[in-house]
Scaffold this motif. Structure first.
Motif, PDB file in Angstrom:
ATOM      1  N   ALA A 192     -10.220 -20.796  11.842  1.00  0.00           N
ATOM      2  CA  ALA A 192      -9.491 -21.777  10.686  1.00  0.00           C
ATOM      3  C   ALA A 192      -8.127 -20.897  10.420  1.00  0.00           C
ATOM      4  O   ALA A 192      -8.622 -20.635   8.968  1.00  0.00           O
ATOM      5  N   THR A 193      -7.253 -21.235   9.885  1.00  0.00           N
ATOM      6  CA  THR A 193      -5.935 -21.562   9.089  1.00  0.00           C
ATOM      7  C   THR A 193      -6.081 -21.629   7.876  1.00  0.00           C
ATOM      8  O   THR A 193      -7.348 -23.577   8.066  1.00  0.00           O
ATOM      9  N   ALA A 194      -6.322 -21.648   6.993  1.00  0.00           N
ATOM     10  CA  ALA A 194      -5.722 -22.427   6.364  1.00  0.00           C
ATOM     11  C   ALA A 194      -5.369 -24.010   5.680  1.00  0.00           C
ATOM     12  O   ALA A 194      -6.104 -24.741   5.179  1.00  0.00           O
ATOM     13  N   ALA A 195      -4.353 -24.145   6.517  1.00  0.00           N
ATOM     14  CA  ALA A 195      -4.324 -25.413   7.070  1.00  0.00           C
ATOM     15  C   ALA A 195      -5.146 -26.084   7.331  1.00  0.00           C
ATOM     16  O   ALA A 195      -5.323 -27.872   7.874  1.00  0.00           O
ATOM     17  N   GLU A 196      -5.722 -25.548   8.606  1.00  0.00           N
ATOM     18  CA  GLU A 196      -6.087 -26.494  10.451  1.00  0.00           C
ATOM     19  C   GLU A 196      -7.782 -26.851   9.143  1.00  0.00           C
ATOM     20  O   GLU A 196      -8.221 -27.773  10.006  1.00  0.00           O
ATOM     21  N   ALA A 197      -8.240 -26.305   8.518  1.00  0.00           N
ATOM     22  CA  ALA A 197      -9.497 -25.782   7.273  1.00  0.00           C
ATOM     23  C   ALA A 197      -9.096 -27.622   6.915  1.00  0.00           C
ATOM     24  O   ALA A 197     -10.206 -28.128   6.504  1.00  0.00           O
ATOM     25  N   GLU A 198      -8.176 -27.443   6.138  1.00  0.00           N
ATOM     26  CA  GLU A 198      -8.286 -28.453   4.768  1.00  0.00           C
ATOM     27  C   GLU A 198      -8.070 -29.726   6.040  1.00  0.00           C
ATOM     28  O   GLU A 198      -8.771 -30.980   5.345  1.00  0.00           O
ATOM     29  N   LEU A 200      -9.450 -29.927   9.149  1.00  0.00           N
ATOM     30  CA  LEU A 200     -10.461 -30.148   9.907  1.00  0.00           C
ATOM     31  C   LEU A 200     -11.475 -30.964   8.755  1.00  0.00           C
ATOM     32  O   LEU A 200     -13.295 -30.688   8.964  1.00  0.00           O
ATOM     33  N   THR A 201     -11.321 -29.934   7.703  1.00  0.00           N
ATOM     34  CA  THR A 201     -12.652 -30.523   6.520  1.00  0.00           C
ATOM     35  C   THR A 201     -13.704 -28.717   6.061  1.00  0.00           C
ATOM     36  O   THR A 201     -15.359 -29.130   6.291  1.00  0.00           O
ATOM     37  N   GLU A 202     -13.153 -27.994   7.268  1.00  0.00           N
ATOM     38  CA  GLU A 202     -14.188 -27.042   7.647  1.00  0.00           C
ATOM     39  C   GLU A 202     -13.492 -25.560   6.963  1.00  0.00           C
ATOM     40  O   GLU A 202     -12.508 -25.727   5.838  1.00  0.00           O
ATOM     41  N   PRO A 203     -13.777 -24.612   6.053  1.00  0.00           N
ATOM     42  CA  PRO A 203     -14.120 -23.478   4.937  1.00  0.00           C
ATOM     43  C   PRO A 203     -12.358 -23.108   6.325  1.00  0.00           C
ATOM     44  O   PRO A 203     -12.715 -22.860   7.581  1.00  0.00           O
ATOM     45  N   GLU A 204     -11.765 -21.943   5.471  1.00  0.00           N
ATOM     46  CA  GLU A 204     -11.070 -21.056   6.540  1.00  0.00           C
ATOM     47  C   GLU A 204     -12.076 -20.394   6.941  1.00  0.00           C
ATOM     48  O   GLU A 204     -12.724 -20.018   6.217  1.00  0.00           O
ATOM     49  N   GLY A 205     -11.445 -19.867   7.823  1.00  0.00           N
ATOM     50  CA  GLY A 205     -11.873 -19.183   8.952  1.00  0.00           C
ATOM     51  C   GLY A 205     -12.800 -19.276   9.906  1.00  0.00           C
ATOM     52  O   GLY A 205     -13.757 -18.621  10.247  1.00  0.00           O
ATOM     53  N   ALA A 206     -13.417 -20.346   9.942  1.00  0.00           N
ATOM     54  CA  ALA A 206     -14.294 -21.762  10.996  1.00  0.00           C
ATOM     55  C   ALA A 206     -13.716 -21.081  11.792  1.00  0.00           C
ATOM     56  O   ALA A 206     -12.810 -21.722  12.433  1.00  0.00           O
ATOM     57  N   PRO A 207     -14.501 -21.116  12.617  1.00  0.00           N
ATOM     58  CA  PRO A 207     -14.448 -21.400  13.781  1.00  0.00           C
ATOM     59  C   PRO A 207     -14.353 -22.637  14.386  1.00  0.00           C
ATOM     60  O   PRO A 207     -14.803 -23.320  13.623  1.00  0.00           O
ATOM     61  N   LEU A 208     -13.422 -22.287  15.286  1.00  0.00           N
ATOM     62  CA  LEU A 208     -12.531 -23.700  16.210  1.00  0.00           C
ATOM     63  C   LEU A 208     -12.660 -23.694  17.708  1.00  0.00           C
ATOM     64  O   LEU A 208     -12.147 -22.646  18.291  1.00  0.00           O
ATOM     65  N   LEU A 209     -13.181 -24.638  17.812  1.00  0.00           N
ATOM     66  CA  LEU A 209     -12.384 -24.564  19.505  1.00  0.00           C
ATOM     67  C   LEU A 209     -11.151 -25.460  20.039  1.00  0.00           C
ATOM     68  O   LEU A 209     -10.567 -26.277  18.980  1.00  0.00           O
ATOM     69  N   THR A 210     -10.586 -24.396  21.277  1.00  0.00           N
ATOM     70  CA  THR A 210      -9.259 -24.793  21.426  1.00  0.00           C
ATOM     71  C   THR A 210      -9.413 -25.925  23.096  1.00  0.00           C
ATOM     72  O   THR A 210     -10.482 -25.151  23.430  1.00  0.00           O
TER      73      THR A 210
END
Length: 245
Positions: A192-198, A200-210
């Protein structure tokens, strides 16, 4: 809440795993609803004749999956069930509703933009021509689950923001007389990028499914190009694999 839980000591399946599977099934089928409190480890261990470490391991495995949370002074609480999405041409909104997840949507972008080379190729339009861009945050039980970015060819349907927040895009297409027929889809994962993490309420760098999908109607026309990201603790894709004769 009294659940019908039992373990088979003659089975080669570890006792903690038997217990965790039964608890997970109870959450998935709505027997244990979000907010429900689980009996404490001592009570569960005594009821099933198991050791406390075995019960603790079963509960921890579901905490690790994001299905349970331990709250100080409250106990172990059900958070939500994971949505398991079959690989078929359906919308996230319909899948969430079918799973009893009470979907909600926040529309963050609803505008017209020039088509990038990638979007133009997917939708079979000229690069730089105008296409609709919609970005939505999809929630279930009030928690962010996915961030959806879609591009739609011009003149296909009216993309009303209020309607997009109360229903799914595919439902709007069907209501406009568009017959969805097939899609080309790819699934992956990334950090996750910083914007995506914010979002989705996940830490920056957390794994995301795409997931990327180009959807076609029954005439072969591309009707949408989607680029979506999902929280893996809340969401998974299910495959059915067949042996080729």
């Amino acid at each position: 809440m009294q659940l019908e839980l039992r373990v088979d000591r003659s089975s080669p399946v570890p006792l903690y795993f038997q217990l965790s599977q039964q608890l997970e099934a109870a959450i998935e089928h709505g027997v244990l609803t979000p907010g429900s409190l689980l009996g404490n480890e001592i009570e569960l261990a005594a009821r099933l004749g198991l050791s406390r470490p075995t019960v603790r391991q079963a509960i921890q495995s579901l905490v690790d999956k994001g299905l349970l949370v331990r709250r100080r002074g409250v106990g172990t609480q059900v958070v939500h069930s994971q949505v398991k999405r079959p690989l078929e041409l359906s919308s996230l909104y319909d899948d969430l509703e079918a799973a009893g997840q009470r979907p909600a949507t926040t529309v963050l972008v609803n505008t017209v933009v020039p088509a990038s080379a990638e979007v133009a190729a997917a939708l079979a339009v000229a690069e730089g021509s105008e296409v609709h861009r919609v970005e939505r945050l999809r929630l279930a039980h009030g928690e962010p689950m996915a961030y959806l970015s879609n591009h739609i060819p011009p003149g296909l349907l009216e993309l009303d923001t209020a309607q997009l927040e109360t229903t799914g895009l595919y439902r709007m297409m069907r209501a406009a007389g568009i017959t969805l027929h097939s899609a080309r889809q790819s699934i992956g994962a990334r950090a996750a990028t910083a914007a995506e993490a914010e979002r989705l309420t996940e830490p920056e760098g957390a794994p995301l499914l795409t997931m990327r999908r180009t959807t076609f109607d029954d005439t072969g026309r591309a009707v949408e190009f989607g680029d979506h990201i999902y929280r893996p603790a809340r969401y998974s894709f299910e495959f059915q694999l067949l042996v080729r004769p």
